[in-house]
Design a protein around this motif. Structure first.
Motif, PDB file in Angstrom:
ATOM      1  N   PRO A  91       0.800  -1.234   0.000  1.00 46.27           N
ATOM      2  CA  PRO A  91       0.000   0.000   0.000  1.00 46.27           C
ATOM      3  C   PRO A  91       0.830   1.280   0.000  1.00 46.27           C
ATOM      4  O   PRO A  91       0.305   2.359  -0.280  1.00 46.27           O
ATOM      5  N   GLN A  92       2.118   1.178   0.254  1.00 45.54           N
ATOM      6  CA  GLN A  92       2.964   2.366   0.198  1.00 45.54           C
ATOM      7  C   GLN A  92       3.082   2.922  -1.214  1.00 45.54           C
ATOM      8  O   GLN A  92       3.547   4.039  -1.416  1.00 45.54           O
ATOM      9  N   ILE A  93       2.620   2.148  -2.176  1.00 48.38           N
ATOM     10  CA  ILE A  93       2.535   2.673  -3.541  1.00 48.38           C
ATOM     11  C   ILE A  93       1.640   3.925  -3.532  1.00 48.38           C
ATOM     12  O   ILE A  93       1.892   4.877  -4.263  1.00 48.38           O
ATOM     13  N   ILE A 104      12.759   4.097  -4.190  1.00 41.47           N
ATOM     14  CA  ILE A 104      14.049   3.797  -3.555  1.00 41.47           C
ATOM     15  C   ILE A 104      14.446   4.971  -2.667  1.00 41.47           C
ATOM     16  O   ILE A 104      14.364   6.120  -3.068  1.00 41.47           O
ATOM     17  N   GLY A 105      14.909   4.662  -1.463  1.00 41.25           N
ATOM     18  CA  GLY A 105      15.365   5.678  -0.504  1.00 41.25           C
ATOM     19  C   GLY A 105      15.440   5.057   0.874  1.00 41.25           C
ATOM     20  O   GLY A 105      15.085   3.891   1.063  1.00 41.25           O
ATOM     21  N   PRO A 106      15.881   5.804   1.863  1.00 46.54           N
ATOM     22  CA  PRO A 106      15.912   5.258   3.226  1.00 46.54           C
ATOM     23  C   PRO A 106      14.494   4.930   3.696  1.00 46.54           C
ATOM     24  O   PRO A 106      13.556   5.679   3.397  1.00 46.54           O
ATOM     25  N   ARG A 107      14.295   3.826   4.394  1.00 44.28           N
ATOM     26  CA  ARG A 107      12.970   3.509   4.934  1.00 44.28           C
ATOM     27  C   ARG A 107      12.568   4.594   5.921  1.00 44.28           C
ATOM     28  O   ARG A 107      13.384   5.043   6.717  1.00 44.28           O
ATOM     29  N   GLY A 131      11.995   5.742   1.074  1.00 42.17           N
ATOM     30  CA  GLY A 131      11.642   4.803   0.018  1.00 42.17           C
ATOM     31  C   GLY A 131      10.915   3.566   0.485  1.00 42.17           C
ATOM     32  O   GLY A 131      10.935   3.203   1.660  1.00 42.17           O
ATOM     33  N   LEU A 132      10.293   2.924  -0.472  1.00 44.43           N
ATOM     34  CA  LEU A 132       9.662   1.625  -0.267  1.00 44.43           C
ATOM     35  C   LEU A 132      10.736   0.585   0.058  1.00 44.43           C
ATOM     36  O   LEU A 132      10.541  -0.324   0.847  1.00 44.43           O
TER      37      LEU A 132
END
Length: 188
Positions: A91-93, A104-107, A131-132
Motif C-alpha cells: 500500500p505504500q505505492i 528507492i530511498g531510506p525507509r 523509500g519503499l
C-alpha cells in the motif's frame, strides 16, 4: 515523475494481489485492512505510511515491532506470510503516488525514533524522500543496529542515481525472495 508513473503501473498490475490480500486479512482477523502509522519523510516532515495490517488490533501503537515484549503473539497468521514476503508494504505505492515517498530511498523512521532520526541527520538521509526499499533494507533490514542503518542510508545519499536505484531495486527482489533481514513474523 518516474516514481509516479511506476506506482500507477504497480497499482494496475498488482490490483489482483491487493484483492486477494484484502480478502485474506478480513477472513483472518477483525479490524481494518490498512494500517496507518506516523512516519518521518523528506526534510523531517511527518506523514502517515500505509501498510496492510499484519498485527492484531490490540497491539500497542507507535512501538516498533522489535521493541514489543513478545512480537510474535501480536502478528496474525496472514500477517506472518505478508511480513515474510514483504507484501504488507504494497500500500505504500499510494504514499508514492501522493508524493510522500519514493520507490528507492531510506525507509521512513517512526516519528519517535529520535536516535535513528538524529543519526540520519549526520549523513543527509533525512533530506531526501524515504523509500519503499533502500540500500539499508537490502543490507540487513531489521537486523541492523541504528548506526549501521543510518550509515548505509548515507551511502545511498552519496550514490543516488538511476543506475544505483536499479541495482537496489533488483537486489530488493532477490532479498525479498529469500526473506533476508526479516525478524518478526518470519517463522511459520
Amino acid at each position: 515523475m518516474l516514481d509516479f508513473f511506476l506506482s500507477i503501473l504497480g497499482i494496475v498490475v498488482l490490483s489482483p494481489v491487493f484483492l486477494v490480500l484484502i480478502t485474506c486479512i478480513k477472513l483472518d482477523s477483525k479490524g481494518p485492512v490498512l494500517f496507518k502509522q506516523r512516519r518521518i519523510g523528506k526534510d523531517k516532515s511527518e506523514f502517515y505510511i500505509l501498510k496492510f495490517r499484519t498485527m492484531k488490533i490490540d497491539t500497542p501503537k507507535d512501538t516498533p515491532t522489535h521493541l514489543l515484549k513478545d512480537p510474535e503473539t501480536y502478528i496474525t497468521r496472514v500477517g506472518k506470510f505478508m511480513r515474510k514476503t514483504s507484501l504488507d508494504e504494497l500500500p505504500q505505492i499510494i504514499n508514492i503516488l501522493k508524493g510522500e515517498m519514493s520507490i528507492i530511498g531510506p525507509r521512513p523512521s517512526l516519528w519517535n525514533q529520535y536516535d535513528l532520526i538524529a543519526e540520519r541527520d549526520k549523513y543527509g538521509a533525512n533530506s531526501i524522500y524515504p523509500g519503499l526499499t533502500g540500500w539499508a533494507q537490502i543490507n540487513g533490514r531489521d537486523e541492523l543496529p541504528i548506526e549501521v542503518k543510518a550509515k548505509l542510508d548515507g551511502v545511498y545519499v552519496e550514490k543516488m542515481s538511476l543506475l544505483f536505484d536499479l541495482k537496489v531495486f533488483f537486489m530488493t527482489i532477490a532479498s525479498v525472495a529469500k526473506s533476508e533481514g526479516v525478524v518478526e513474523g518470519k517463522n511459520n
